[in-house]
Write a protein that holds these residues in place. Structure first.
Motif, PDB file in Angstrom:
ATOM      1  N   ARG A  10       0.829  -1.213   0.000  1.00  0.00           N
ATOM      2  CA  ARG A  10       0.000   0.000   0.000  1.00  0.00           C
ATOM      3  C   ARG A  10       0.862   1.261   0.000  1.00  0.00           C
ATOM      4  O   ARG A  10       0.508   2.255  -0.631  1.00  0.00           O
ATOM      5  CB  ARG A  10      -0.954  -0.002   1.206  1.00  0.00           C
ATOM      6  N   PHE A  11       1.988   1.219   0.703  1.00  0.00           N
ATOM      7  CA  PHE A  11       2.887   2.373   0.639  1.00  0.00           C
ATOM      8  C   PHE A  11       3.433   2.544  -0.776  1.00  0.00           C
ATOM      9  O   PHE A  11       3.594   3.680  -1.262  1.00  0.00           O
ATOM     10  CB  PHE A  11       4.046   2.219   1.631  1.00  0.00           C
ATOM     11  N   GLU A  12       3.714   1.440  -1.465  1.00  0.00           N
ATOM     12  CA  GLU A  12       4.170   1.519  -2.849  1.00  0.00           C
ATOM     13  C   GLU A  12       3.069   2.104  -3.739  1.00  0.00           C
ATOM     14  O   GLU A  12       3.351   2.867  -4.687  1.00  0.00           O
ATOM     15  CB  GLU A  12       4.586   0.137  -3.350  1.00  0.00           C
ATOM     16  N   ALA A  13       1.828   1.772  -3.425  1.00  0.00           N
ATOM     17  CA  ALA A  13       0.711   2.335  -4.179  1.00  0.00           C
ATOM     18  C   ALA A  13       0.611   3.848  -3.949  1.00  0.00           C
ATOM     19  O   ALA A  13       0.268   4.607  -4.864  1.00  0.00           O
ATOM     20  CB  ALA A  13      -0.591   1.644  -3.784  1.00  0.00           C
ATOM     21  N   ALA A  14       0.906   4.275  -2.728  1.00  0.00           N
ATOM     22  CA  ALA A  14       0.892   5.707  -2.426  1.00  0.00           C
ATOM     23  C   ALA A  14       1.986   6.415  -3.220  1.00  0.00           C
ATOM     24  O   ALA A  14       1.786   7.526  -3.725  1.00  0.00           O
ATOM     25  CB  ALA A  14       1.072   5.938  -0.935  1.00  0.00           C
ATOM     26  N   VAL A  15       3.154   5.772  -3.336  1.00  0.00           N
ATOM     27  CA  VAL A  15       4.240   6.355  -4.113  1.00  0.00           C
ATOM     28  C   VAL A  15       3.857   6.430  -5.590  1.00  0.00           C
ATOM     29  O   VAL A  15       4.163   7.412  -6.288  1.00  0.00           O
ATOM     30  CB  VAL A  15       5.534   5.542  -3.946  1.00  0.00           C
ATOM     31  N   ALA A  16       3.153   5.401  -6.076  1.00  0.00           N
ATOM     32  CA  ALA A  16       2.705   5.419  -7.472  1.00  0.00           C
ATOM     33  C   ALA A  16       1.727   6.565  -7.718  1.00  0.00           C
ATOM     34  O   ALA A  16       1.729   7.182  -8.780  1.00  0.00           O
ATOM     35  CB  ALA A  16       2.060   4.079  -7.824  1.00  0.00           C
ATOM     36  N   ALA A  17       0.897   6.845  -6.700  1.00  0.00           N
ATOM     37  CA  ALA A  17      -0.071   7.937  -6.838  1.00  0.00           C
ATOM     38  C   ALA A  17       0.609   9.301  -6.755  1.00  0.00           C
ATOM     39  O   ALA A  17       0.185  10.251  -7.417  1.00  0.00           O
ATOM     40  CB  ALA A  17      -1.141   7.818  -5.750  1.00  0.00           C
ATOM     41  N   CYS A  18       1.650   9.387  -5.947  1.00  0.00           N
ATOM     42  CA  CYS A  18       2.372  10.661  -5.789  1.00  0.00           C
ATOM     43  C   CYS A  18       3.870  10.365  -5.751  1.00  0.00           C
ATOM     44  O   CYS A  18       4.461  10.221  -4.669  1.00  0.00           O
ATOM     45  CB  CYS A  18       1.924  11.369  -4.503  1.00  0.00           C
ATOM     46  N   PRO A  19       4.498  10.228  -6.910  1.00  0.00           N
ATOM     47  CA  PRO A  19       5.935   9.932  -6.950  1.00  0.00           C
ATOM     48  C   PRO A  19       6.735  10.962  -6.154  1.00  0.00           C
ATOM     49  O   PRO A  19       6.489  12.159  -6.221  1.00  0.00           O
ATOM     50  CB  PRO A  19       6.264  10.025  -8.449  1.00  0.00           C
ATOM     51  N   GLY A  20       7.659  10.458  -5.386  1.00  0.00           N
ATOM     52  CA  GLY A  20       8.478  11.358  -4.573  1.00  0.00           C
ATOM     53  C   GLY A  20       7.887  11.684  -3.220  1.00  0.00           C
ATOM     54  O   GLY A  20       8.465  12.486  -2.476  1.00  0.00           O
ATOM     55  N   ASP A  21       6.748  11.069  -2.852  1.00  0.00           N
ATOM     56  CA  ASP A  21       6.157  11.340  -1.539  1.00  0.00           C
ATOM     57  C   ASP A  21       7.070  10.783  -0.453  1.00  0.00           C
ATOM     58  O   ASP A  21       7.215   9.559  -0.314  1.00  0.00           O
ATOM     59  CB  ASP A  21       4.769  10.704  -1.450  1.00  0.00           C
ATOM     60  N   GLY A  22       7.672  11.668   0.307  1.00  0.00           N
ATOM     61  CA  GLY A  22       8.707  11.287   1.258  1.00  0.00           C
ATOM     62  C   GLY A  22       8.294  10.258   2.295  1.00  0.00           C
ATOM     63  O   GLY A  22       8.966   9.226   2.448  1.00  0.00           O
ATOM     64  N   PRO A  23       7.216  10.502   3.043  1.00  0.00           N
ATOM     65  CA  PRO A  23       6.823   9.531   4.064  1.00  0.00           C
ATOM     66  C   PRO A  23       6.523   8.142   3.499  1.00  0.00           C
ATOM     67  O   PRO A  23       6.901   7.128   4.107  1.00  0.00           O
ATOM     68  CB  PRO A  23       5.569  10.165   4.672  1.00  0.00           C
ATOM     69  N   SER A  24       5.878   8.078   2.335  1.00  0.00           N
ATOM     70  CA  SER A  24       5.570   6.775   1.732  1.00  0.00           C
ATOM     71  C   SER A  24       6.848   6.046   1.342  1.00  0.00           C
ATOM     72  O   SER A  24       6.991   4.830   1.572  1.00  0.00           O
ATOM     73  CB  SER A  24       4.669   6.958   0.506  1.00  0.00           C
ATOM     74  N   LEU A  25       7.794   6.756   0.746  1.00  0.00           N
ATOM     75  CA  LEU A  25       9.062   6.145   0.366  1.00  0.00           C
ATOM     76  C   LEU A  25       9.814   5.614   1.584  1.00  0.00           C
ATOM     77  O   LEU A  25      10.401   4.521   1.540  1.00  0.00           O
ATOM     78  CB  LEU A  25       9.926   7.171  -0.368  1.00  0.00           C
ATOM     79  N   LEU A  26       9.791   6.394   2.671  1.00  0.00           N
ATOM     80  CA  LEU A  26      10.473   5.966   3.893  1.00  0.00           C
ATOM     81  C   LEU A  26       9.877   4.672   4.421  1.00  0.00           C
ATOM     82  O   LEU A  26      10.609   3.739   4.804  1.00  0.00           O
ATOM     83  CB  LEU A  26      10.376   7.055   4.951  1.00  0.00           C
TER      84      LEU A  26
END
Length: 350
Positions: free
Chosen positions: A308-324
């Motif tokens: 799900r965090f990877e899905a968040a990154v796909a929705a907003c590339p570069g989203d810091g908290p999701s990438l972490l």
């Protein structure tokens, strides 16, 4: 005989003032005592005016550069509200720092650099003043401000949080202006906000002092600002401040952290915007997915949370908290934390 007919007569002769008392026939000198009373009254009024004037001048001199003019005027009219010698009081504190300024300072001409810095500090300080905050100090390009002293501000958590949001908006406006004036990389301002009891009052020596705040809450607020770098966020606010606010903000939970030098953890949130204010489309798409992922993470479902965090990154590339959290989930899958792990991240850097 009517009262008005005998109540008294005054005879004035050069150098002598006498008054008759009723029908008794006694004549009493009143000039000297009357003049003495008059001069005493005038002297008292003048003394009070001088003391009050001196007090107002002191207040305006001491706080004129650190508070908005209207707040200084209010305090000078009611100096009794001040306790300058030191007192414990709950404050909401804000620390900000201009990211990338050191690199820019090495490239810019000295005069242009100072002009840019002054423009930035002037705009940000005005935001603090507009929200009735106290400007504690500048530390290079960094700013320390607080609310609820020297003048009481009942809604100080809200004012501190609003200031952080408005400073980000002002930063965006400055970047647009600077970009239009020349080829310049946009700057970012990182901000930390926390509320807690501190000691506030005059700090310094006999000849030089500042009205400032000291205590653990100050240190924590100062640590939250650089903690933004870990999550690639701009505004970080403690759960304490958020709980004391009116809740009219858009936030997302980031972590539970224990800052360097402190064992007690604090839950921290990213302060995004005021309630009802839309974000960029990609961020809007990512936030609900991020919340789902965080819920799975708290259940220790590392693989599901990672997806799900990877899905968040796909929705907003570069989203810091999701990438972490994608990285953290991968680490926890490879090396699961103990069953009694409290989810607290203990920071080893300031």
């Amino acid at each position: 005989m009517p009262f008005w007919a005998w109540a008294g007569s005054v005879y004035v002769m050069p150098g002598v003032e006498l008054a008759s008392i009723g029908d008794v026939g006694a004549w009493v000198p009143i000039g000297t005592p009357a003049l003495g009373a008059l001069f005493s009254y005038v002297g008292s009024v003048a003394y009070v005016a001088i003391v009050e004037g001196r007090e107002k001048r002191f207040i305006k001199g001491a706080f004129g550069k650190y508070l908005s003019p209207d707040v200084v005027a209010e305090i000078s009219e009611d100096p009794s509200a001040l306790t300058l010698g030191g007192e414990k009081r709950p404050l909401s504190l804000l620390f900000s720092d201009l990211s990338g300024f050191t690199e820019i300072s090495e490239e810019m001409d000295a005069q242009d650099l100072i002009a840019l810095l002054n423009e930035y500090l002037n705009d940000m300080t005005q935001v603090v003043f507009d929200e009735k905050g106290y400007l504690d100090k500048y530390i290079g390009d960094a700013i320390m401000a607080f609310w609820n002293a020297p003048k009481a501000v009942p809604d100080h958590p809200d004012r501190a949080m609003r200031t952080a949001i408005l400073m980000q908006r002002r930063m965006a406006s400055l970047n647009e202006r600077w970009s239009a004036e020349g080829d310049r990389e946009p700057l970012k301002v990182r901000i930390g906000v926390h509320t807690g009891e501190v000691v506030v009052g005059n700090v310094g020596g006999e000849d030089r002092f500042d009205y400032s705040a000291i205590g653990d809450a100050v240190n924590l607020a100062a640590r939250l600002e650089p903690a933004n770098k870990t999550y690639d966020t701009l505004n970080m606010v403690s759960e304490t401040t958020l709980a004391m606010s009116d809740g009219a903000y858009r936030v997302r939970e980031l972590d539970i952290i224990a800052v360097k030098g402190k064992d007690e953890p604090v839950r921290v949130f990213e302060l995004l915007e005021m309630e009802g204010v839309p974000l960029e489309a990609a961020k809007e798409r990512a936030l609900p997915v991020y919340e789902e992922a965080m819920a799975l993470y708290k259940e220790r479902r590392w693989a599901d949370a990672k997806q799900r965090f990877e899905a968040a990154v796909a929705a907003c590339p570069g989203d810091g908290p999701s990438l972490l959290y994608v990285e953290r989930c991968a680490e926890n899958i490879a090396d699961p934390p103990p069953a009694d792990w409290d989810f607290v991240v203990r920071r080893t850097e300031k």
